[in-house]
Write a protein that holds these residues in place. Sequence first.
Motif, short mmCIF file in Angstrom:
data_model
loop_
_atom_site.label_atom_id
_atom_site.label_comp_id
_atom_site.label_asym_id
_atom_site.label_seq_id
_atom_site.Cartn_x
_atom_site.Cartn_y
_atom_site.Cartn_z
N VAL A 1 42.80 54.58 3.24
CA VAL A 1 41.78 55.30 2.48
C VAL A 1 41.23 54.39 1.40
O VAL A 1 41.83 53.37 1.04
CB VAL A 1 42.35 56.59 1.85
N ARG A 2 40.09 54.80 0.87
CA ARG A 2 39.47 54.11 -0.26
C ARG A 2 39.17 55.14 -1.34
O ARG A 2 39.04 56.34 -1.05
CB ARG A 2 38.18 53.41 0.18
N PRO A 3 39.00 54.71 -2.59
CA PRO A 3 38.69 55.68 -3.66
C PRO A 3 37.34 56.35 -3.42
O PRO A 3 36.46 55.83 -2.73
CB PRO A 3 38.67 54.81 -4.93
N ILE A 4 37.21 57.54 -3.98
CA ILE A 4 35.95 58.28 -3.88
C ILE A 4 34.89 57.56 -4.71
O ILE A 4 35.13 57.23 -5.88
CB ILE A 4 36.14 59.72 -4.38
N PRO A 5 33.72 57.27 -4.15
CA PRO A 5 32.67 56.59 -4.93
C PRO A 5 32.28 57.40 -6.16
O PRO A 5 32.44 58.63 -6.21
CB PRO A 5 31.50 56.47 -3.94
N SER A 6 31.76 56.70 -7.15
CA SER A 6 31.42 57.36 -8.42
C SER A 6 30.27 58.35 -8.26
O SER A 6 30.17 59.31 -9.03
CB SER A 6 31.05 56.30 -9.46
N ASN A 7 29.38 58.14 -7.28
CA ASN A 7 28.25 59.05 -7.11
C ASN A 7 28.55 60.20 -6.16
O ASN A 7 27.66 60.99 -5.84
CB ASN A 7 27.03 58.28 -6.59
N MET A 8 29.79 60.32 -5.70
CA MET A 8 30.16 61.40 -4.78
C MET A 8 30.96 62.45 -5.55
O MET A 8 31.80 62.12 -6.38
CB MET A 8 30.99 60.86 -3.62
N LYS A 9 30.70 63.72 -5.24
CA LYS A 9 31.38 64.81 -5.92
C LYS A 9 32.82 64.90 -5.44
O LYS A 9 33.08 64.98 -4.24
CB LYS A 9 30.65 66.12 -5.65
#
Length: 509
Positions: free
Chosen positions: A406-414
């Motif tokens: 997995v990767r971290p949730i992008p900053s522009n994604m809720k």
Amino acid sequence: MSSNKSAGLIACLLIHCAFGQGTKELSVVTGKSLVVDSPVNIVRVSLAEGGIAEALATSPRELLIHGKTPGQTSLIVWQDDGNRLLFDLTVLPNYSKVQDVLDGVRRQIAKELEGQPIEVTVENNTFFLRGTVKDVSSGERAMSILRTAGPVVNLLYVEIPPTEAQILLQVKFANVDRAVSTDLGINIFSLGATNTIGGTSTGQFNSGKVAATGKDSLLTVSDALNVFLLRPDLNLAAMIKALQTKRLLQILAEPNVLTSNGKTASFLSGGEFPFPTLQGGGGGLGAVTIQFREFGIRITFTPQVTPRGTIRLQVSPEVSSLDYANGLVFQGFNIPGLASRKISTEIELEPGQSFAIAGLLDDRTTESLSKIPGLGNIPFFGRLFRSRSVTKSNSELLVLVTPEFVRPIPSNMKPPMLTFPEPFLDKAPTTIPRNPGLNETGPVPVTSANRTMRLEDFLISEKKAAVTPVAAGAAPIQFMPVQMVPAPLGTTPQVQVPPAPAATPPAKP
């Protein structure tokens, strides 16, 4: 020989011209010799460092100097007439041999570490390793090759590696516990029928007692069981227990635990329970302390990404619960036991694959039969003098493991949020407090400012990052000194906790 003679003549001319004018310089190549002539007889010769050069008197007026290893030393020659000759002797490296060794290690490094800009130089018989390697193992390999040639000074840089792979472990615990119990028994009492007072019972189920009080009889009922029958005209009473109990327990937990490659992670859903422990010996001489133990659903795992791209997991799932049936009572305290099921295994999966690492099916049947000897063996009527208790239990446990990258949730994604069954109070905040974003605080570098760093600095930083004060999954044991005060039966036991020691005042300067 002609070169040695010419060098000796030159040295002799220098000696004659500079006689008595201080220290002179001489030089010789490693592995070669130099002849020094003296106009008068030589009495004694001294070399400060015998490991660098060697001086031999071949005749009363001739010295032969051999260069052994590169370096500098002092040569003093005492003459027959009382004079002394002082020389600064320099032994130079044999660059032809050094160059051959240098070419050899350069070829080996270029062959083993192809495409990596590595440079090898030599100075004063010491090799210097410069350049940039892609990883630590490449730097160690270059050092191993160069150590075969002589002393090495490591001046390599290493490329900063990318972020370690992050692994999400999806675990499903499914536990089903079923139990069915059946109890059947009858107790018969006579309150004076046929001028007889008494009762018949197997003793498995206690219900009551009959006692005579003058002309009358008294029936004391402690447990009417399920059915209580009384015929006053016949002076007969019967207490029947016909009970069937069913139990169903289901536990389902789906923890998601995230960690990086090679790092241990753990999860616990449960709690801690206290129990007293004797410290310092037995026989009532030690102090009783309270120790806390964890119980519940726990998972501890360490992932390792293999060169094949698979994920090797060291997994230790555990399901435990408090067991009061197998506990004990200590000085009035009911201390439960632990009913636990645990597994420790190692598996290898591709990302997204699943593995059932534990499947347990447990069936148990317990039957207790009590009867009155003789009467219980009578056909048909003997059932009135029997008591039976049957308990059947069935439990199933399943642990399902699924790893994935997995990767971290992008900053522009809720980010994901919970669905609340009831709305919050009116005028309550609807946004989560958080640190201001980059549009207010200003941009920050998301990558390292330098693409490379010194190899030794990188190794030091990796060692600091690997230090963990407490092993993952192992909670620290808490101890609390207490004094157990015995209490009479039917009263509440007391625990006395000594006061904390007073803080030591700071020393006056």
